[in-house]
Design a protein around this motif. Structure first.
Motif, PDB file in Angstrom:
ATOM      1  N   ALA A 240      88.679  63.427  49.064  1.00  0.00           N
ATOM      2  CA  ALA A 240      87.845  63.592  48.300  1.00  0.00           C
ATOM      3  C   ALA A 240      87.103  62.285  47.639  1.00  0.00           C
ATOM      4  O   ALA A 240      86.043  61.796  47.694  1.00  0.00           O
ATOM      5  N   ASP A 269      78.687  65.726  50.677  1.00  0.00           N
ATOM      6  CA  ASP A 269      79.917  65.138  50.646  1.00  0.00           C
ATOM      7  C   ASP A 269      81.205  66.347  50.254  1.00  0.00           C
ATOM      8  O   ASP A 269      80.852  67.379  50.230  1.00  0.00           O
ATOM      9  N   CYS A 271      84.051  67.501  47.700  1.00  0.00           N
ATOM     10  CA  CYS A 271      84.275  67.357  46.549  1.00  0.00           C
ATOM     11  C   CYS A 271      85.211  68.264  45.833  1.00  0.00           C
ATOM     12  O   CYS A 271      85.303  69.319  46.655  1.00  0.00           O
ATOM     13  N   ASP A 292      77.301  70.071  48.139  1.00  0.00           N
ATOM     14  CA  ASP A 292      78.129  69.582  48.585  1.00  0.00           C
ATOM     15  C   ASP A 292      79.519  70.547  48.923  1.00  0.00           C
ATOM     16  O   ASP A 292      79.409  71.415  48.509  1.00  0.00           O
TER      17      ASP A 292
END
Length: 384
Positions: A240, A269, A271, A292
């Motif tokens: 991450a 992303d 996370c 995300d």
């Protein structure tokens, strides 16, 4: 000469059950734009192009489209090798024909090793592709029975390769290997069960730059000129905090290199957040909603009804929930062993001890490792 070093695309990857092909396409579009803007003389892909030996058709189409744009539209040579996730036979199919179009693919290990030679205004640069090869395969191809581990096999291949390269020219290596001391990630498949897969950085001392694949964290490995570019995307939650991207390498007439890491931004992303369930549910300032791919670690000790359904309203791409402090039968889960973090050898050792009340001897450990490595090799060959 300017070239781009990238690796570990893992096309066709699944992330907690979700197909990532569209996400990978999104990042590869950025990669293509970087190529257009920086105008490299070559692109190096250091293995694990696919995530498995038989990739899904969508992954094959994505690679085909990406390579076509690089070779046909931008006219940039591409040099790539197979990694431990790839099928060497499939990756290398048609390699002689494709070389005429500027796509230099090394799938299966060959004797002799064949460098790719590209030329700039200062002369020739020799690119030596060390495709992923287990020691047993190196022993078989070269009829050299004394190559017992990855380090010995790699040193042998490097020595053989240098015999194919003239003295005084600039040299670049591509390899898919685990350099001793490198920072690992959860998403990487071990190269060897017994922990004998380490390769010393000194093996590549003769090269002006070494483009490595396998480890997913971008890092240097024993020297400025020996580098992992890292994976195309984040493929586990322990990645991450890593920065994903590609290395742009500028090499001067003397073989000295300047390296720039260019970041690539994913559509979603990866996370991690942690805290109490009530705080995460109510405190939008501290825990803002986001799309995300999320892992939530709850520090609550009591059971919670429909925890996933409630958290999914805040994190629509919630992938994983951890409950390390959950109280089960008066005992905190934190105190229990997490067998997901253990190797096959450790798991078998625990089983053996439970069954016999004895620990594995060193000889038994070595027998287990040898047999398991042989089974895994046969499994990979069967899928190829």
């Amino acid at each position: 000469m300017r070239f781009i070093h990238t690796s570990d695309w893992h096309l066709g990857r699944l992330f907690h059950g979700k197909h990532l092909t569209q996400d990978q396409s999104y990042v590869l579009e950025q990669f293509y734009q970087v190529v257009k803007d920086t105008k490299p003389d070559a692109i190096l892909i250091a293995g694990d192009i696919y995530d498995r030996a038989v990739p899904p058709i969508e992954a094959v189409e994505l690679l085909d489209d990406t390579l076509a744009r690089l070779l046909l539209d931008q006219k940039i040579p591409v040099i790539m090798i197979a990694g431990n996730h790839d099928s060497a036979q499939r990756i290398g199919f048609g390699s002689k024909l494709l070389a005429g179009q500027g796509l230099y693919v090394t799938g299966q290990l060959t004797n002799p090793l064949t460098p790719v030679v590209l030329t700039d205004s200062f002369g020739d640069v020799y690119f030596m592709p060390f495709t992923y090869a287990e020691p047993s395969l190196v022993r078989s191809v070269y009829q050299h029975n004394e190559l017992l581990d990855f380090d010995g096999a790699m040193k042998f291949l490097v020595q053989r390769s240098l015999q194919r390269i003239p003295q005084g020219v600039r040299k670049v290596a591509l390899a898919h290997a685990f350099i001793a001391g490198g920072q690992e990630s959860e998403s990487e498949r071990p190269l060897s069960v017994g922990g004998s897969s380490n390769v010393s950085a000194g093996s590549f001392a003769a090269f002006d730059y070494t483009a490595l694949g396998h480890l997913h964290n971008s890092q240097k490995a024993g020297g400025k000129q020996i580098c992992y570019s890292g994976s195309l995307m984040k493929y586990s939650f322990d990645e991450a905090n890593q920065t994903k991207g590609i290395n742009i390498v500028d090499m001067d007439k003397n073989g000295q290199v300047e390296i720039e890491l260019v970041s690539l931004k994913p559509k979603y992303d990866v996370c991690k957040v942690s805290g109490s369930f009530a705080d995460i549910l109510q405190n939008r300032e501290k825990y803002p909603s986001q799309e995300d791919y999320m892992m939530v670690s709850l520090n609550d000790t009591q059971a919670i009804l429909d925890v996933h359904g409630q958290l999914e309203k805040i994190y629509p791409n919630l992938m994983q929930i951890e409950r390390p402090y959950l109280n089960i039968g008066g005992k905190l889960a934190k105190e229990r062993l997490d067998y997901r973090t253990k190797t096959e050898l450790q798991l078998f050792g625990d089983f053996f001890q439970q069954m016999t009340d004895r620990e594995l001897s060193q000889e038994q450990k070595q027998t287990f490792v040898t047999n398991l490595d042989e089974l895994l090799l046969k499994e990979r060959e069967a899928k190829s």
